[in-house]
Design an enzyme around this catalytic site. Structure first.
Site, mmCIF file in Angstrom:
data_model
loop_
_atom_site.group_PDB
_atom_site.id
_atom_site.type_symbol
_atom_site.label_atom_id
_atom_site.label_comp_id
_atom_site.label_asym_id
_atom_site.label_seq_id
_atom_site.Cartn_x
_atom_site.Cartn_y
_atom_site.Cartn_z
ATOM 1 N N ASN A 95 -27.348 50.507 -17.673
ATOM 2 C CA ASN A 95 -27.351 51.322 -18.893
ATOM 3 C C ASN A 95 -28.682 51.052 -19.584
ATOM 4 O OD1 ASN A 95 -26.964 52.560 -21.332
ATOM 5 N ND2 ASN A 95 -25.391 51.132 -22.063
ATOM 6 N N TRP A 96 -29.611 51.983 -19.398
ATOM 7 C CA TRP A 96 -30.966 51.755 -19.914
ATOM 8 C C TRP A 96 -31.026 51.875 -21.434
ATOM 9 C CZ3 TRP A 96 -34.926 54.756 -16.302
ATOM 10 C CH2 TRP A 96 -34.870 54.210 -15.014
ATOM 11 N N LYS A 97 -29.987 52.448 -22.027
ATOM 12 C CA LYS A 97 -29.981 52.680 -23.486
ATOM 13 C C LYS A 97 -31.222 53.503 -23.865
ATOM 14 C CE LYS A 97 -27.142 48.625 -23.935
ATOM 15 N NZ LYS A 97 -26.567 47.593 -24.781
ATOM 16 N N SER A 136 -24.112 41.213 -21.491
ATOM 17 C CA SER A 136 -25.006 40.106 -21.111
ATOM 18 C C SER A 136 -24.779 39.632 -19.681
ATOM 19 C CB SER A 136 -24.878 38.934 -22.101
ATOM 20 O OG SER A 136 -25.243 39.357 -23.407
ATOM 21 N N GLY A 194 -25.712 42.538 -25.521
ATOM 22 C CA GLY A 194 -27.068 42.316 -26.004
ATOM 23 C C GLY A 194 -27.233 41.024 -26.793
ATOM 24 N N GLU A 225 -21.949 51.028 -28.865
ATOM 25 C CA GLU A 225 -23.045 51.412 -29.772
ATOM 26 C C GLU A 225 -22.828 52.828 -30.310
ATOM 27 O OE1 GLU A 225 -26.225 50.403 -27.079
ATOM 28 O OE2 GLU A 225 -25.716 48.290 -27.325
ATOM 29 N N GLU A 239 -16.277 46.050 -22.063
ATOM 30 C CA GLU A 239 -17.459 45.477 -22.705
ATOM 31 C C GLU A 239 -17.085 44.893 -24.061
ATOM 32 O OE1 GLU A 239 -21.274 47.288 -20.918
ATOM 33 O OE2 GLU A 239 -20.727 48.440 -22.677
ATOM 34 N N GLY A 242 -26.965 46.220 -19.322
ATOM 35 C CA GLY A 242 -27.954 46.725 -20.273
ATOM 36 C C GLY A 242 -29.304 46.081 -20.038
ATOM 37 N N GLY A 243 -29.601 45.039 -20.799
ATOM 38 C CA GLY A 243 -30.918 44.405 -20.763
ATOM 39 C C GLY A 243 -31.436 44.097 -19.368
HETATM 40 P P1 PGA Z 1 -26.254 44.086 -22.181
HETATM 41 O O1 PGA Z 1 -25.626 45.545 -22.446
HETATM 42 O O2 PGA Z 1 -26.152 43.853 -20.704
HETATM 43 O O3 PGA Z 1 -27.663 44.182 -22.677
HETATM 44 O O4 PGA Z 1 -25.421 43.116 -22.954
HETATM 45 C C1 PGA Z 1 -24.488 45.974 -21.753
HETATM 46 C C2 PGA Z 1 -24.109 47.356 -22.237
HETATM 47 O O5 PGA Z 1 -24.171 47.592 -23.456
HETATM 48 O O6 PGA Z 1 -23.728 48.229 -21.450
#
Ligand code: PGA
Length: 255
Positions: A13-15, A216, A176, A100, A170, A237-238
């Site tokens: 998930n590149w956001k 995370s 994050g 989010e 999640e 994500g990250g």
């Molecule tokens: P994260 O994000 O791996 O940066 O915690 C996960 C997500 O929000 O899908």
């Protein structure tokens, strides 16, 4: 519970990250690293990168997803993107109900359900995100909250349509933050989600549903999380923004 009944799926998930040149750089680095993956690999990019990502991944084992879609097929919804628009581009997956979106953009269980309906109608594969906040976990209502989110999102979804879906657990406090759920916590809630799905659709449909953990997840902790019987993959994500890190998670899921 038998993991062999369902595919492992690692989705990035590149956001709100990566311009088109950055998309090219990341995907060109990623392609050879995950070419031999023993799991499904998806990258969910910003809308503006979708067309580039689709062109760059054509003929590879990488699949492309978006991060949201509207519930209407078209109309006066300034700034929105519809599910048929994504399907027409060739996009396969769409993340829905991410925390989010719920936290910053007023997304509710009811709007998640409408978007999910639209995504399924357009032939997309939704990645439905659910998860509790820290307050909810500390109040001991994680199970109720997550079960409610799953049931509300799946209103009007058939068993056949569930077969095209992925659910991502999640916990909001783990996204994050660098604070990962323990493997036990992740496994417990993913197991509960499968029980909820079994209650709605029967055990066979629930056993076929891929359930991801997200929050995370990284190259170091992925193997332990993915070893849980009900954790069938990750929404990353990250760590999905660095080719080597994302590839290491794909490798952990391929075992
Ligand atoms: P994260 O994000 O791996 O940066 O915690 C996960 C997500 O929000 O899908």
């Amino acid at each position: 519970m038998n993991k062999a009944l369902r595919p492992a799926v690692i989705a990035g998930n590149w956001k709100m990250n990566n311009t088109r040149p950055q998309t090219r750089e990341l995907l060109e680095a990623l392609k050879p690293l995950v070419a031999g993956a023993g799991c499904q690999v998806v990258v969910c990019t910003p809308f503006t990168d979708l067309e580039a990502a689709l062109a760059l991944t054509a003929g590879t084992n990488l699949h492309v997803g978006a991060q949201n879609c509207h519930w209407a097929a078209s109309g006066a919804f300034t700034g929105e993107i519809s599910a048929p628009m994504l399907a027409e581009l060739g996009v396969e997956y769409v993340v829905l109900g991410h925390s989010e979106r719920r936290q910053y953009f007023g997304e509710t269980d009811a709007t998640v359900n409408r978007r999910l309906r639209a995504a399924l109608d357009a032939g997309l594969r939704p990645i439905l995100c659910v998860g509790e906040t820290l307050d909810q976990r500390e109040a001991g209502i994680t199970g109720e909250v997550v079960a409610m989110q799953v049931k509300a999102a799946l209103c009007g979804v058939t068993a056949e349509e569930l077969g095209r879906m992925i659910v991502a657990y999640e916990p909001v406090w783990a996204i994050g933050t660098g604070r990962t759920a323990t493997a036990g916590q992740a496994g417990e809630v993913c197991g509960l989600i499968r029980q909820v799905a079994a209650g709605l659709y029967g055990q066979a449909a629930a056993d076929a549903l891929p359930i991801q953990y997200g929050g995370s997840m990284n190259a170091k902790n992925a193997a332990e999380l993915l070893a849980q019987p009900d954790v069938d993959g990750g929404l990353i994500g990250g760590a999905s923004l660095k080719a080597a890190d994302f590839a290491a998670i794909v490798e952990a899921a391929s075992k």
